[in-house]
Design a protein around this motif. Structure first.
Motif, short mmCIF file in Angstrom:
data_model
loop_
_atom_site.label_atom_id
_atom_site.label_comp_id
_atom_site.label_asym_id
_atom_site.label_seq_id
_atom_site.Cartn_x
_atom_site.Cartn_y
_atom_site.Cartn_z
N LEU A 169 0.82 -1.21 0.00
CA LEU A 169 0.00 0.00 0.00
C LEU A 169 0.86 1.26 0.00
O LEU A 169 0.53 2.25 -0.66
CB LEU A 169 -0.94 0.00 1.21
N ASP A 170 1.97 1.22 0.72
CA ASP A 170 2.86 2.38 0.76
C ASP A 170 3.48 2.63 -0.61
O ASP A 170 3.58 3.79 -1.06
CB ASP A 170 3.97 2.15 1.79
N ILE A 171 3.91 1.56 -1.29
CA ILE A 171 4.51 1.72 -2.62
C ILE A 171 3.48 2.27 -3.60
O ILE A 171 3.74 3.22 -4.35
CB ILE A 171 5.05 0.37 -3.13
N PRO A 184 -7.56 4.26 -9.94
CA PRO A 184 -7.32 3.04 -9.15
C PRO A 184 -7.92 3.12 -7.76
O PRO A 184 -8.00 4.20 -7.15
CB PRO A 184 -5.78 2.98 -9.08
N LEU A 185 -8.32 1.97 -7.25
CA LEU A 185 -8.92 1.88 -5.93
C LEU A 185 -7.86 1.70 -4.85
O LEU A 185 -6.78 1.17 -5.11
CB LEU A 185 -9.91 0.71 -5.87
N VAL A 186 -8.20 2.10 -3.65
CA VAL A 186 -7.36 1.86 -2.47
C VAL A 186 -8.08 0.83 -1.61
O VAL A 186 -9.21 1.06 -1.17
CB VAL A 186 -7.15 3.15 -1.66
N ALA A 205 8.39 -8.76 -4.58
CA ALA A 205 8.57 -7.35 -4.22
C ALA A 205 10.01 -6.92 -4.42
O ALA A 205 10.95 -7.70 -4.26
CB ALA A 205 8.16 -7.12 -2.77
N ALA A 206 10.16 -5.65 -4.78
CA ALA A 206 11.44 -4.95 -4.80
C ALA A 206 11.30 -3.74 -3.89
O ALA A 206 10.25 -3.51 -3.30
CB ALA A 206 11.81 -4.53 -6.22
N ASP A 207 12.37 -2.95 -3.77
CA ASP A 207 12.28 -1.77 -2.91
C ASP A 207 11.26 -0.77 -3.42
O ASP A 207 10.66 -0.03 -2.62
CB ASP A 207 13.65 -1.09 -2.82
N GLU A 224 -1.69 -7.11 -10.62
CA GLU A 224 -1.15 -5.76 -10.47
C GLU A 224 0.37 -5.82 -10.57
O GLU A 224 1.01 -6.71 -10.00
CB GLU A 224 -1.57 -5.12 -9.14
N LEU A 225 0.93 -4.86 -11.28
CA LEU A 225 2.39 -4.69 -11.35
C LEU A 225 2.65 -3.20 -11.38
O LEU A 225 2.13 -2.48 -12.23
CB LEU A 225 2.97 -5.36 -12.59
N ILE A 226 3.44 -2.74 -10.43
CA ILE A 226 3.77 -1.32 -10.36
C ILE A 226 5.24 -1.18 -10.00
O ILE A 226 5.76 -1.95 -9.17
CB ILE A 226 2.86 -0.58 -9.36
N ALA A 227 5.92 -0.27 -10.66
CA ALA A 227 7.35 -0.09 -10.45
C ALA A 227 7.72 1.38 -10.49
O ALA A 227 7.16 2.14 -11.28
CB ALA A 227 8.15 -0.86 -11.50
N GLY A 228 8.68 1.75 -9.64
CA GLY A 228 9.10 3.14 -9.58
C GLY A 228 10.33 3.46 -10.39
O GLY A 228 10.79 4.60 -10.39
N SER A 229 10.89 2.46 -11.08
CA SER A 229 12.08 2.69 -11.89
C SER A 229 12.08 1.75 -13.09
O SER A 229 11.40 0.71 -13.08
CB SER A 229 13.35 2.45 -11.07
#
Length: 389
Positions: A169-171, A184-186, A205-207, A224-229
């Protein structure tokens, strides 16, 4: 319509009657599914979020209200998700659905939800009640072998489980805020933990990202797939694609603007699936205050809203936007006000250009010279959901 029809709060001993109507609407339900559904539905009963219509002692229609938050412009907005709307076959076309939905709207207003959304089985009744299309749930398919080659081997991934629910949830919160996501829903942390505990799901999970996926027949399906880099995105998609020795395709619920569309060597299958969902404002003032707006946009505009089913929204308003935030305040009648009904207001909130709303007859008045400024304030990425409810 019978004079005996009345609105009711569904009770636990009425859930079996609701289930029977549901099967008439959506098909049969096995014994195991029956037990799970009754357990699930009882939570809504306990919270006063399951409404029905009764004819005498018989339940003839029902709907439940899901308590969600939804991202809009990178900020979380409380949203009432309307689901499981069913009407007994012999009562259809007699105004029962409208009676039920007006009660759902009123209960959602009373519970302080600024927004409501739903997936329509038919658009006619919901448009009549002020809903309009807000976005879509998109499913794209990619060749598994192509994803396998995306790299990212330098990124350290680990198996994830229920204890990682808050981390996930934090990511998500950090990345949706940065990307100014809409749609998107929370989910509550306990629901996320149950999702990660399901034995059919594979989670890594990654950082700065994660993926949850599972088998779908002989193919793989990404929840779901989400990435910050870039490297994390490559690593997560390659992990899913590593199943290419068995799976031909990877199906993924993602946004139309997801980075994988730019990373994958081959474009997604042209037969993408889209389920459209509808949006309605229940408290225009609170909905505007909670939403994020385009950074740098500065706007001062007058609106005149007509809303017969939620009269609290109706009247003359002044809309101010600055520093990524918006404010709606009551004002005196202005000749240059943009005129909107609830459908037009929902479309504007979701980023539909005013020129489109005007052409559809959902907006009028005001100075068209100011339309571009208003559009810029509400603009952002395409609204999307990952989940069906």
């Amino acid at each position: 319509m019978s004079d005996a029809l009345r609105l009711v709060d569904i009770t636990e001993d009425q859930l079996e009657a609701v289930r029977q109507i549901r099967m008439a609407a959506f098909g049969p339900m096995g014994a195991r599914d029956r037990d799970e559904w009754l357990k699930f539905a009882a939570k809504f009963v306990a919270d006063g979020r399951y409404l029905g219509v009764a004819d005498g002692d018989d339940i003839v229609a029902a709907a439940r209200i899901c308590a969600f938050h939804q991202w809009w412009g990178g900020r979380r907005v409380p949203m009432a998700g309307v689901a499981g709307v069913v009407v007994s076959p012999e009562y259809r076309g007699r105004g029962v659905g409208s009676l039920l939905m007006r009660a759902v709207l009123r209960r959602s207003v009373e519970n302080s939800f600024p927004l409501t959304a739903l997936y329509p089985a038919t658009t006619v009744i919901y448009r009549h009640l002020g809903y309009e299309f807000g976005g879509g749930r998109y499913r794209f398919s990619f060749p598994a072998a192509d994803l396998r080659t995306l790299g990212g081997k330098e990124v350290e991934l680990r198996r994830a489980g229920p204890d990682d629910a808050q981390l996930f949830l934090d990511i998500v919160g950090r990345l949706h805020a940065t990307r100014r996501s809409s749609g998107p829903l929370v989910w509550p942390v306990d629901e996320v933990a149950a999702w990660l505990a399901a034995e059919d799901n594979f989670a890594f999970a990654a950082d700065d990202g994660f993926v949850v996926y599972n088998w779908s027949g002989e193919d793989l399906s990404v929840d779901e797939l989400i990435a910050g880099s870039e490297q994390t995105a490559r690593a997560l998609w390659a992990t899913v694609g590593s199943g290419s020795s068995v799976a031909t395709s990877v199906h993924a619920h993602i946004s139309p603007g997801d980075p994988v569309h730019l990373l994958a060597g081959q474009e997604a299958d042209k037969k993408a699936e889209v389920q459209r969902w509808m949006l309605r404002l229940l408290d225009a003032q609170a909905a505007i205050a909670a939403r994020g707006f385009a950074p740098g946009a500065v706007l001062e505009a007058d609106l005149r809203v007509e809303d017969p089913d939620v009269p609290e929204n109706a009247g003359d308003w002044h809309l101010s936007v600055a520093d990524g935030s918006g404010r709606l305040t009551r004002t005196q009648s202005g000749g240059e006000a943009v005129r909107l009904g609830p459908r037009g207001l929902a479309g504007l909130y979701a980023g539909t250009p005013l020129s489109v709303l005007r052409t559809a007859g959902l907006a009028s008045g005001g100075s068209t010279a100011a339309d571009a400024t208003i559009d810029t304030a509400f603009a952002g990425s395409t609204p999307y959901m990952l989940d069906y409810f």
